[in-house]
Write a protein that holds these residues in place. Structure first.
Motif, PDB file in Angstrom:
ATOM      1  N   LEU A  57     -45.260  13.135  89.298  1.00 54.97           N
ATOM      2  CA  LEU A  57     -43.942  13.844  89.875  1.00 54.97           C
ATOM      3  C   LEU A  57     -42.683  12.864  90.209  1.00 54.97           C
ATOM      4  O   LEU A  57     -41.619  13.073  90.250  1.00 54.97           O
ATOM      5  N   ARG A  58     -43.276  11.746  90.917  1.00 55.71           N
ATOM      6  CA  ARG A  58     -42.455  10.765  91.380  1.00 55.71           C
ATOM      7  C   ARG A  58     -42.175   9.494  90.501  1.00 55.71           C
ATOM      8  O   ARG A  58     -41.746   8.302  91.103  1.00 55.71           O
TER       9      ARG A  58
ATOM     10  N   LYS B  52     -40.110   8.444  88.204  1.00 50.21           N
ATOM     11  CA  LYS B  52     -39.031   7.724  87.844  1.00 50.21           C
ATOM     12  C   LYS B  52     -38.543   7.185  89.497  1.00 50.21           C
ATOM     13  O   LYS B  52     -37.778   6.017  89.336  1.00 50.21           O
ATOM     14  N   ASP B  53     -38.709   7.774  90.636  1.00 50.49           N
ATOM     15  CA  ASP B  53     -38.120   7.133  91.759  1.00 50.49           C
ATOM     16  C   ASP B  53     -39.274   5.827  91.971  1.00 50.49           C
ATOM     17  O   ASP B  53     -38.417   4.697  92.698  1.00 50.49           O
TER      18      ASP B  53
ATOM     19  N   LEU C 214     -40.291   3.891  89.931  1.00 46.21           N
ATOM     20  CA  LEU C 214     -40.050   2.698  89.077  1.00 46.21           C
ATOM     21  C   LEU C 214     -38.881   2.091  89.630  1.00 46.21           C
ATOM     22  O   LEU C 214     -38.702   1.126  89.505  1.00 46.21           O
ATOM     23  N   LEU C 215     -37.850   2.961  89.895  1.00 47.48           N
ATOM     24  CA  LEU C 215     -36.641   2.643  90.357  1.00 47.48           C
ATOM     25  C   LEU C 215     -36.857   1.612  91.664  1.00 47.48           C
ATOM     26  O   LEU C 215     -36.426   0.544  91.972  1.00 47.48           O
TER      27      LEU C 215
ATOM     28  N   CYS D 278     -39.620  -0.071  92.140  1.00 45.77           N
ATOM     29  CA  CYS D 278     -40.053  -1.560  91.763  1.00 45.77           C
ATOM     30  C   CYS D 278     -38.986  -2.257  91.326  1.00 45.77           C
ATOM     31  O   CYS D 278     -38.904  -3.517  91.467  1.00 45.77           O
TER      32      CYS D 278
END
Lengths: 291, 260
Positions: free
Chosen positions: A157-158, A160-161, A163-164, A166
């Motif tokens: 669920l998270r 993309k957040d 990865l951003l 990191c």
């Protein structure tokens, strides 16, 4: 013909044992979870943090036993607690992060050692350290599955957040996202992963499963999705093959998994098409020839 | 294509910043970045340019003072996607496995739902932003494969995709060739004319008077601020760069006069 049949029998023979089939799928599941997390951990540079959490869970396991609650709850509480302690000490003192991590996790681990030798229990320290997937109980499998599925759901669920976070935490802040929440999301999923892997790999070998698959993926790809796929493949393959081979070779299962995984890493490190050592050497030679 | 919108100013009020090693990086800084202008932030290395930037973006917590963007505190302005930030090149992990397209799409995350699934509008704005900085053909490249100028343009495209009214650029001209510098300057001027407020930090004294409407001189505190003509004087620059050899300063100054 007879020889082929004999070889076939020798190959499938271990699979007739229920405990081994169970060990193979449980460790494959753990390998999957660890591989997913390892991509974020290698990109964020948090290997040492993984080391810290895994050592810090030891007192949690003992306390959980003494209180009669599931080991996963105690382990998670102490593992996550250690990261909070690290964050707090780092923000309140002038010490560098690696020093703080070193102090906190050895402190937790030593406390665990003291407890395990003082509180009478049937906890085998050797199993905590190195795993015991062949002797895993049904209750432990259930706890592993719960911890693993929660981790997978949160990351799914998270993703993309995370990865951003990191890649560019400042940008995350600049667009009004709460990086504090992301920080603790990643840490708590790491703690959960370690809890899931506790029975299979043990707290020492789990570090390998949290770092090596992501590193293999990172050496083989420039895209996160592909890196994730490669990490999962190499990790699950190592868990299946490692568990299977440990039967034939009559060696430690956790050790066998990690040796297999490390061999995959060494092959990748040398032969990776773009970032492998051989390719880098060739490139340097080309530059010299060009001159 | 873009419409002119209401511009926002930045007010920095009595700002002091102390790092955790007790070093005072910035003290009693007062300044105003006027809305709809390009404002240059000039000062020596270690003079607090990046610190002021990070404070304005809310990455650093001030020990004293406050910052407002339009009528909003920084955090609120950020939640409303009003502030975009183009980082210095050395703050980015160029080996990270993301493509140029992925990076520019990150500019849209603040508008997306919980799962960050891009809408058709998000995709369109990403493509338009890439087009605008001339990076469309590189959108599938991993970010480390780009040249210095292309890297800058990729992150500029992210700021465009975010549609922030206030754009901060930290040292956009380091490691960039003259052609790219010109291109970035042209783009900043277009954005200003569309009503964006732009704050740019730079060492490049020579080019400041060519594109900055206003200049803020900074060395641990604000030494001067105003229109570039009244601020960018030899006297003020000597005060700001006090430690540098006077000869090199004079050369830089002479060069910038020629450019005008």
């Amino acid at each position: 013909m007879i020889d082929l049949l004999a070889i076939w029998n020798w190959l499938v023979e271990p699979l007739q044992y229920g405990f081994l089939r169970q060990a193979i799928w449980v460790s494959a599941f753990v390998g999957l979870i660890c591989a997913v997390l390892s991509c974020y951990i290698t990109l964020k540079g948090w290997s040492l943090m993984g080391d810290a959490i895994s050592h810090a869970v030891v007192p949690g396991v003992v306390v959980a036993y003494a209180l009669g609650i599931p080991f996963a709850i105690g382990a998670f509480t102490f593992g996550f607690g250690a990261t909070v302690a690290i964050g707090y000490i780092k923000s309140q003192t002038r010490l560098k992060e690696d020093a703080v991590i070193g102090i906190v996790f050895t402190g937790f681990f030593a406390f665990g050692l003291v407890l395990v030798t003082k509180i009478p229990s049937n906890i085998d320290l050797f199993h905590i350290l190195f795993g015991n997937v062949l002797g895993i109980s049904t209750q432990d499998i259930i706890q592993t599955l719960i911890a693993g599925f929660i981790t997978l759901m949160v990351v799914l669920l998270r993703r993309k957040d995370l990865l951003l976070f990191c890649f560019d935490p400042n940008h995350a802040k600049a667009i009004g996202l709460n990086t504090q929440v992301m920080y603790y999301t990643l840490l708590s999923t790491m703690a959960l992963t370690i809890v899931a892997a506790l029975q299979t790999a043990g707290i020492i070998l789990v570090i390998s499963m949290l770092v090596t698959p992501g590193s293999i993926g990172y050496l083989l790809s420039d895209r996160f999705d592909r890196m994730l796929g490669i990490a999962i493949f190499s990790s699950v393959l190592s868990c299946v093959m490692g568990t299977y081979l440990s039967y034939h070779l009559d060696v430690s299962t956790g050790g066998s998994i990690v040796v297999f995984l490390t061999l995959l890493f060494i092959l990748t490190m040398i032969f990776a098409p773009k970032y492998g050592i051989l390719r880098q050497q060739l490139r340097q030679n080309e530059i010299i020839v060009d001159r | 294509m873009q419409t002119t919108t209401q511009a926002l100013d930045i007010t920095v009020d009595n700002l002091s910043i102390t790092y955790s090693n007790a070093r005072l990086a910035l003290y009693n800084a007062y300044c105003r970045v006027e809305s709809g202008t390009i404002t240059g932030l000039v000062g020596p290395n270690g003079g607090g340019k990046s610190t002021l930037f990070k404070a304005i973006m809310g990455f650093l917590q001030p020990s004293q003072g406050r910052i407002r963007v339009g009528d909003f505190p920084v955090l609120k302005a950020q939640k409303r996607q009003l502030m975009a930030y183009v980082p210095q090149s050395d703050e980015v992990d160029w080996n990270f496995p993301v493509s140029v397209f992925d990076v520019v799409m990150m500019g849209r995350y603040g508008y997306m739902n919980f799962l960050r699934i891009p809408s058709a509008k998000d995709r369109r704005l990403v493509m338009e932003s890439l087009e605008r900085v001339g990076m469309s053909e590189f959108r599938h490249h991993q970010i480390g494969e780009l040249s210095g100028g292309q890297k800058k343009r990729a992150f500029l495209a992210r700021a465009l995709a975010q549609e922030g009214k206030v754009i901060l650029l930290d040292e956009p001209f380091t490691g960039v060739d003259v052609k790219t510098e010109k291109r970035i300057i042209d783009l900043m001027m277009q954005l200003r004319d569309e009503g964006h407020t732009i704050l740019v930090s730079t060492h490049d004294l020579a080019s400041i008077s060519t594109f900055c409407d206003r200049t803020i001189l900074l060395n641990r505190t604000i030494l001067a601020s105003g229109t570039t003509e009244e601020t960018f004087t030899e006297e003020n620059l000597t005060m700001t760069f006090g430690g540098l050899p006077v000869m090199s300063l004079q050369q830089m100054f002479a060069k910038s006069e020629v450019d005008v």
